[in-house]
Design an enzyme around this catalytic site. Structure first.
Site, PDB file in Angstrom:
ATOM      1  N   HIS A   7      62.943  56.052  67.610  1.00 44.88           N
ATOM      2  CA  HIS A   7      62.140  55.298  66.642  1.00 44.88           C
ATOM      3  C   HIS A   7      61.091  54.390  67.315  1.00 44.88           C
ATOM      4  CE1 HIS A   7      61.330  53.267  62.838  1.00 44.88           C
ATOM      5  NE2 HIS A   7      61.497  52.104  63.455  1.00 44.88           N
ATOM      6  N   HIS A  54      57.116  57.805  61.384  1.00 44.35           N
ATOM      7  CA  HIS A  54      58.144  58.612  60.712  1.00 44.35           C
ATOM      8  C   HIS A  54      57.814  60.100  60.824  1.00 44.35           C
ATOM      9  CE1 HIS A  54      59.539  54.920  58.198  1.00 44.35           C
ATOM     10  NE2 HIS A  54      60.077  54.954  59.392  1.00 44.35           N
ATOM     11  N   ASN A  88      55.139  47.729  58.139  1.00 39.01           N
ATOM     12  CA  ASN A  88      55.093  49.178  58.377  1.00 39.01           C
ATOM     13  C   ASN A  88      53.944  49.590  59.295  1.00 39.01           C
ATOM     14  OD1 ASN A  88      57.313  49.724  56.788  1.00 39.01           O
ATOM     15  ND2 ASN A  88      56.075  49.809  54.921  1.00 39.01           N
ATOM     16  N   ARG A 113      82.156  48.481  45.260  1.00 40.77           N
ATOM     17  CA  ARG A 113      80.978  47.779  44.706  1.00 40.77           C
ATOM     18  C   ARG A 113      80.508  46.604  45.567  1.00 40.77           C
ATOM     19  NH1 ARG A 113      83.745  48.850  39.915  1.00 40.77           N
ATOM     20  NH2 ARG A 113      82.758  50.538  38.773  1.00 40.77           N
ATOM     21  N   GLU A 143      59.502  44.820  49.151  1.00 37.04           N
ATOM     22  CA  GLU A 143      58.366  45.600  49.625  1.00 37.04           C
ATOM     23  C   GLU A 143      57.386  46.003  48.534  1.00 37.04           C
ATOM     24  OE1 GLU A 143      59.552  48.144  52.816  1.00 37.04           O
ATOM     25  OE2 GLU A 143      57.793  49.404  52.541  1.00 37.04           O
ATOM     26  N   LYS A 145      59.270  38.405  61.121  1.00 38.01           N
ATOM     27  CA  LYS A 145      59.778  39.332  60.107  1.00 38.01           C
ATOM     28  C   LYS A 145      60.349  38.560  58.923  1.00 38.01           C
ATOM     29  CE  LYS A 145      62.494  43.407  59.129  1.00 38.01           C
ATOM     30  NZ  LYS A 145      63.278  44.530  59.591  1.00 38.01           N
ATOM     31  N   ARG A 204      55.371  42.745  52.463  1.00 45.07           N
ATOM     32  CA  ARG A 204      56.325  43.375  53.379  1.00 45.07           C
ATOM     33  C   ARG A 204      55.794  44.695  53.935  1.00 45.07           C
ATOM     34  NH1 ARG A 204      62.921  43.579  53.169  1.00 45.07           N
ATOM     35  NH2 ARG A 204      63.141  44.774  55.083  1.00 45.07           N
ATOM     36  N   GLU A 218      58.732  47.172  68.524  1.00 47.38           N
ATOM     37  CA  GLU A 218      58.791  46.346  67.304  1.00 47.38           C
ATOM     38  C   GLU A 218      58.366  44.898  67.601  1.00 47.38           C
ATOM     39  OE1 GLU A 218      59.062  47.497  64.339  1.00 47.38           O
ATOM     40  OE2 GLU A 218      60.238  49.355  64.431  1.00 47.38           O
ATOM     41  N   LYS A 222      67.492  45.843  54.754  1.00 47.91           N
ATOM     42  CA  LYS A 222      67.426  47.267  54.392  1.00 47.91           C
ATOM     43  C   LYS A 222      68.582  47.991  55.065  1.00 47.91           C
ATOM     44  CE  LYS A 222      62.470  48.054  53.882  1.00 47.91           C
ATOM     45  NZ  LYS A 222      61.348  48.822  54.465  1.00 47.91           N
ATOM     46  N   HIS A 257      54.163  52.736  61.206  1.00 51.58           N
ATOM     47  CA  HIS A 257      55.366  53.461  60.788  1.00 51.58           C
ATOM     48  C   HIS A 257      55.105  54.731  59.983  1.00 51.58           C
ATOM     49  CE1 HIS A 257      57.418  50.045  62.423  1.00 51.58           C
ATOM     50  NE2 HIS A 257      58.597  50.518  62.082  1.00 51.58           N
TER      51      HIS A 257
HETATM   52  N1  NAD Z   1      66.960  48.543  58.471  1.00 53.36           N
HETATM   53  C1  NAD Z   1      65.826  48.239  59.072  1.00 53.36           C
HETATM   54  O1  NAD Z   1      65.100  47.332  58.671  1.00 53.36           O
HETATM   55  C2  NAD Z   1      65.430  49.009  60.298  1.00 53.36           C
HETATM   56  C3  NAD Z   1      64.337  48.596  61.062  1.00 53.36           C
HETATM   57  C4  NAD Z   1      64.018  49.292  62.220  1.00 53.36           C
HETATM   58  C5  NAD Z   1      64.756  50.402  62.580  1.00 53.36           C
HETATM   59  N2  NAD Z   1      65.793  50.798  61.781  1.00 53.36           N
HETATM   60  C6  NAD Z   1      66.575  51.977  62.145  1.00 53.36           C
HETATM   61  O2  NAD Z   1      67.254  51.708  63.376  1.00 53.36           O
HETATM   62  C7  NAD Z   1      67.515  52.949  64.028  1.00 53.36           C
HETATM   63  C8  NAD Z   1      67.177  52.828  65.490  1.00 53.36           C
HETATM   64  O3  NAD Z   1      67.925  51.777  66.032  1.00 53.36           O
HETATM   65  P1  NAD Z   1      68.187  51.655  67.611  1.00 53.36           P
HETATM   66  O4  NAD Z   1      66.923  51.890  68.320  1.00 53.36           O
HETATM   67  O5  NAD Z   1      68.923  50.404  67.793  1.00 53.36           O
HETATM   68  O6  NAD Z   1      69.046  52.965  67.915  1.00 53.36           O
HETATM   69  P2  NAD Z   1      70.618  53.291  67.971  1.00 53.36           P
HETATM   70  O7  NAD Z   1      71.385  52.489  67.019  1.00 53.36           O
HETATM   71  O8  NAD Z   1      70.688  54.773  67.864  1.00 53.36           O
HETATM   72  O9  NAD Z   1      71.007  52.869  69.455  1.00 53.36           O
HETATM   73  C9  NAD Z   1      70.410  53.566  70.535  1.00 53.36           C
HETATM   74  C10 NAD Z   1      71.455  54.175  71.480  1.00 53.36           C
HETATM   75  O10 NAD Z   1      72.006  53.140  72.291  1.00 53.36           O
HETATM   76  C11 NAD Z   1      73.427  53.105  72.151  1.00 53.36           C
HETATM   77  N3  NAD Z   1      73.766  51.696  72.281  1.00 53.36           N
HETATM   78  C12 NAD Z   1      73.596  50.715  71.376  1.00 53.36           C
HETATM   79  N4  NAD Z   1      73.893  49.523  71.909  1.00 53.36           N
HETATM   80  C13 NAD Z   1      74.281  49.735  73.191  1.00 53.36           C
HETATM   81  C14 NAD Z   1      74.676  48.886  74.260  1.00 53.36           C
HETATM   82  N5  NAD Z   1      74.695  47.564  74.140  1.00 53.36           N
HETATM   83  N6  NAD Z   1      75.010  49.469  75.432  1.00 53.36           N
HETATM   84  C15 NAD Z   1      74.959  50.821  75.579  1.00 53.36           C
HETATM   85  N7  NAD Z   1      74.561  51.676  74.630  1.00 53.36           N
HETATM   86  C16 NAD Z   1      74.219  51.133  73.433  1.00 53.36           C
HETATM   87  C17 NAD Z   1      73.716  53.752  70.826  1.00 53.36           C
HETATM   88  O11 NAD Z   1      74.995  54.294  70.783  1.00 53.36           O
HETATM   89  C18 NAD Z   1      72.644  54.834  70.780  1.00 53.36           C
HETATM   90  O12 NAD Z   1      73.046  55.938  71.539  1.00 53.36           O
HETATM   91  C19 NAD Z   1      66.680  54.009  63.325  1.00 53.36           C
HETATM   92  O13 NAD Z   1      67.517  54.808  62.526  1.00 53.36           O
HETATM   93  C20 NAD Z   1      65.745  53.192  62.444  1.00 53.36           C
HETATM   94  O14 NAD Z   1      65.382  53.866  61.256  1.00 53.36           O
HETATM   95  C21 NAD Z   1      66.152  50.137  60.674  1.00 53.36           C
END
Ligand code: NAD
Length: 365
Positions: free
Chosen positions: A272, A262, A255, A131, A247, A237, A251, A195, A153, A258
């Site tokens: 992304h 998506h 998007n 929990r 949201e 942000k 908020r 972003e 999120k 986005h």
């Molecule tokens: N929660 C939120 O508010 C929010 C906002 C935007 C995006 N997201 C989510 O985030 C995700 C995308 O995140 P991302 O772009 O960081 O992708 P990711 O987490 O997949 O990282 C990208 C790649 O880089 C590698 N990597 C990460 N850090 C590294 C480093 N320092 N050195 C070498 N390799 C490294 C990872 O293993 C992966 O292969 C999506 O799923 C998206 O939906 C969430």
């Protein structure tokens, strides 16, 4: 005041190895019952000073562990497979089994070290295990530093639906150590700028102008420029999230691009950030069509995205995006709330009736 240096980890030759001589910057986000600290510019080597005493379990992915594991503090590590295809309930099950193996209890602190996927999955796992456990993040991609780790999120994909299962829950802290970005592959690094550009486009024309002037230093990973971009984007942000954590209104502005993105991610599987870049161009075109934005401003946005080596054209016919957009979880009753621009730095919510969506998108084509 902490000073830190870019780690010389011998990665790409073009990386700027200059010393960052700026002060560490601490920023608080207040939402509901929670307070989250964002630490800009401190080193992962100081992470223990932000952790509570007692048991800590690290969650990371295979790539991050491979490139940065030597910088991790000495705690048990749970490793998930990288990639959007692993942002699933199966990864959560793996984490829960390992947490039980590690005898994690209510007093255990979960530390997610990774990009947006690790942050989303680790935050969700920590929020529901027994929990809810306390948790924090070390964000290791540009995208997670500017966006994914901030805002509370957390979640995973389910069947073909992105972020379908999740919770709102703020991490206690997010540490942004820019030297961790040195091992990030170029394509992943560049995707993070989408972003930053989004934050500027919806809220801050002066940040947009700064981006226009500093694109090449940013792409060379100049730590002073990264500090400016990450901290300003997070503050934008945060101001939006603080006003509307769940949201219901403002908020939604985050998007921008986005709804298209998506659908693009679903159809073409591009990362992304790249999908957000293309989505912003389509949303800007729609803004021009709707008579809100002048063509010059729309071109300014496309030009900036190109300067940051981001894609601006969908690899699929735009009309094909209609079906996945209709399934978007952000649709509300009969409408999809698109975010359009009135000007650079000024976004508005623009509801479009689902049954006129096809016509609208056809027009855009
Ligand atoms: N929660 C939120 O508010 C929010 C906002 C935007 C995006 N997201 C989510 O985030 C995700 C995308 O995140 P991302 O772009 O960081 O992708 P990711 O987490 O997949 O990282 C990208 C790649 O880089 C590698 N990597 C990460 N850090 C590294 C480093 N320092 N050195 C070498 N390799 C490294 C990872 O293993 C992966 O292969 C999506 O799923 C998206 O939906 C969430």
């Amino acid at each position: 005041m902490h000073l830190w240096e870019m780690g010389n980890q011998g990665i790409q030759n073009n990386i700027n190895q200059a010393t960052f001589s700026g002060a560490m910057d601490l920023f608080h986000i207040h939402t509901g019952a929670h307070d989250s600290r964002i630490i800009f510019g401190d080193s992962i080597s100081n992470i223990t000073s932000y952790l509570p005493s007692g048991k800590v379990v690290i969650i990371t992915d295979e790539h991050v562990y491979q490139h940065q594991g030597h910088n991790f503090p000495d705690f048990p590590v749970i490793i998930i497979q990288p990639g959007e295809q692993n942002k699933t309930l199966a990864s959560l099950e793996h984490i829960f089994a390992k947490l039980i193996e590690e005898e994690a209890d209510r007093s255990t602190f979960v530390l997610g070290i990774g990009g947006g996927i690790v942050c989303d999955v680790a935050g969700f796992a920590a929020s529901v295990y027994m929990r809810g456990l306390r948790f924090g993040f070390v964000a290791t991609t540009l995208l997670s530093q500017v966006d994914a780790s901030v805002g509370g999120k957390n979640g995973v994909n389910f069947n073909a639906f992105k972020n379908m299962l999740g919770v709102f829950n703020q991490p206690e802290f997010v540490l942004c150590d820019y030297s961790l970005l040195n091992t990030l592959p170029d394509r992943e690094f560049t995707a993070g700028f989408a972003e930053v550009i989004k934050a500027a486009a919806i809220r801050d024309e002066s940040l947009f102008t700064y981006l226009e002037k500093n694109a090449s230093r940013a792409l060379q990973r100049d730590p002073l420029v990264l500090h400016e971009l990450v901290s300003r984007s997070v503050k934008i942000k945060a101001s939006v999230v603080e006003a509307d954590e769940r949201e219901k209104g403002e908020r939604r502005l985050l998007n921008f691009g986005h709804t298209f993105a998506h659908a693009i991610e679903k159809l073409s599987g591009v990362p992304h950030g790249e999908a957000v870049s293309i989505g912003m161009v389509l949303a800007a075109n729609l803004s021009v069509r709707a008579g809100l934005l002048d063509v010059k401003a729309s071109n300014r946005l496309s030009n900036l995205l190109v300067d940051f080596r981001l894609p601006v054209k969908p690899g699929v016919p735009v009309i094909n995006l209609v079906a996945p957009m209709k399934q978007d979880k952000k649709r509300e009753d009969l409408h999809i709330h698109f975010i359009l621009l009135n000007a650079i730095g000024e976004a508005v919510v623009y509801p479009i009736l689902i049954n006129t969506l096809e016509e609208t998108i056809h027009d855009l084509c």
